[in-house]
Design an enzyme around this catalytic site. Structure first.
Site, mmCIF file in Angstrom:
data_model
loop_
_atom_site.group_PDB
_atom_site.id
_atom_site.type_symbol
_atom_site.label_atom_id
_atom_site.label_comp_id
_atom_site.label_asym_id
_atom_site.label_seq_id
_atom_site.Cartn_x
_atom_site.Cartn_y
_atom_site.Cartn_z
ATOM 1 N N ARG A 1 88.313 64.964 -100.340
ATOM 2 C CA ARG A 1 89.413 65.701 -100.591
ATOM 3 C C ARG A 1 90.344 65.373 -101.786
ATOM 4 O O ARG A 1 90.263 64.191 -102.184
ATOM 5 C CB ARG A 1 90.445 65.619 -99.424
ATOM 6 C CG ARG A 1 90.109 66.640 -98.101
ATOM 7 C CD ARG A 1 90.081 68.068 -98.574
ATOM 8 N NE ARG A 1 89.969 68.726 -97.424
ATOM 9 C CZ ARG A 1 88.841 69.368 -97.205
ATOM 10 N NH1 ARG A 1 87.735 69.442 -97.968
ATOM 11 N NH2 ARG A 1 88.537 70.377 -96.185
ATOM 12 N N GLU B 1 94.107 73.088 -106.933
ATOM 13 C CA GLU B 1 92.753 73.686 -107.237
ATOM 14 C C GLU B 1 93.037 75.331 -107.571
ATOM 15 O O GLU B 1 93.595 75.914 -106.739
ATOM 16 C CB GLU B 1 91.767 73.436 -106.208
ATOM 17 C CG GLU B 1 91.133 72.105 -105.941
ATOM 18 C CD GLU B 1 90.139 71.937 -104.845
ATOM 19 O OE1 GLU B 1 90.113 72.948 -103.947
ATOM 20 O OE2 GLU B 1 89.394 71.174 -104.937
ATOM 21 N N HIS C 1 84.798 72.274 -106.741
ATOM 22 C CA HIS C 1 84.740 72.343 -105.077
ATOM 23 C C HIS C 1 83.400 73.103 -104.649
ATOM 24 O O HIS C 1 83.445 74.053 -103.768
ATOM 25 C CB HIS C 1 85.864 73.012 -104.686
ATOM 26 C CG HIS C 1 86.246 72.540 -103.040
ATOM 27 N ND1 HIS C 1 87.651 72.175 -102.723
ATOM 28 C CD2 HIS C 1 85.529 72.191 -102.116
ATOM 29 C CE1 HIS C 1 87.633 71.778 -101.355
ATOM 30 N NE2 HIS C 1 86.477 71.811 -101.141
#
Length: 317
Positions: A230, A259, A278
């Site tokens: 994370r 993000e 990601h």
């Protein structure tokens, strides 16, 4: 007809989920954006909520009087106000075991790329620089030390891969119980010993900002940080400062805050940093499994069955 709000998703459409929800005559409501106001407005008459990365806040949950199920299309629950959902009698589910090999493999891929200067040489050769001396000094990976922060399912798979390469592994977790062949360390000692530090722990109030200025200063100046867990585990401004000060050799980052991040600023534009969007969880197999299982959870709920992986079952009245 039941309705399920889909807050956000990284795949092209919701056809896989809708084909399963058809069994319960449930219609998907796709949110055009994941901001709180939009989600609260669309949640008003929904019976369930799917969420990938969008924040399902107390305001969103309070706006949905008919909702009794929030399904996370992923593992972590830090984007859902689980406490408020529980107070409102909503079950919260996730899929905690769908992408374990993929994330472990992605973490290993970043380790290999950093260790062998793949990213530097790739960039240089595309710029017509064919020079073995253009990258940093490389060391043999065998016998080097990997520090693994978090030894859950993904951490254990990653550790086995490192041990298979002949690497030494030290690990840090709360229980102080680690797999065979691994030595437990306090975080500060792990940072001082490790040639590579891999973050594979959940984001909690205790781990928020786990890696900041003080921690980077404890690392070897030849060491690399890898984060596939994370983004909130890392203070990215402090990472940029640490790189600038030469306190570590580079980083591999798959998760960021926010993000997407601004890729034109440090640490993201630093040539010593590998950034992936990601993507650690991605594979055709993993995504199909994830989408199928979250949709099945909602159908089971709507049809009166108990869905798998209810994370707050012990707290519901």
């Amino acid at each position: 007809m039941p309705r399920a709000l889909y807050t956000d998703y990284p795949w092209p459409d919701t056809s896989v989920e809708q084909s399963i929800l058809d069994e319960a005559d449930c219609q998907i409501v796709e949110a055009p954006t994941g901001d709180e106001e939009t989600l609260a407005r669309l949640a008003v008459d929904c019976d369930a909520i799917f969420t990938c990365w969008a924040q399902v806040t107390a305001k969103v949950l309070d706006a949905a009087p008919n909702c009794r199920h929030v399904s996370r299309t992923g593992i972590g629950l830090d984007n859902i106000d689980v406490e408020r959902a529980t107070e409102r009698g909503m079950i919260v589910t996730n899929v905690p075991d769908y992408c374990i090999p993929e994330v472990a493999e992605h973490t290993m891929a970043l380790l290999f790329a950093l260790a062998r200067n793949i990213h530097v040489h790739h960039k240089n050769t595309h710029a017509n620089v064919y020079d073995i001396q253009s990258g940093a000094t490389m060391e043999r990976m065998e016998d080097q030390t990997v520090g693994v922060v978090g030894t859950g399912q993904i951490g254990k798979v990653f550790i086995q891969k490192c041990l298979g390469l002949g690497m030494r592994v030290v690990a840090h977790n709360r229980s102080q119980q680690v797999p065979a062949g691994v030595e437990w360390r306090g975080l500060n000692d792990l940072l001082a010993e490790s040639d590579y530090v891999a973050l594979l722990c959940p984001l909690t109030p205790e781990t928020q900002g786990l890696m900041s200025g003080e921690q980077f200063a404890r690392m070897k100046d030849s060491a690399f940080l890898i984060n596939t867990s994370r983004g909130g585990l890392v203070d990215h401004a402090a990472l940029a400062e640490a790189l600038d000060a030469g306190q570590l050799a580079g980083a591999g980052l798959d998760v960021q805050v926010p993000e997407p991040p601004d890729l034109n600023v440090p640490p993201y534009n630093d040539p010593r940093v590998i950034v992936t969007p990601h993507a650690a969880f991605l594979s055709t197999r993993a995504v199909t499994e994830l989408r199928t299982r979250v949709a099945r959870q909602v159908v089971d709920f709507l049809q009166g069955r108990t869905p798998e992986n209810i994370v707050n079952a012990d707290r519901l009245a």
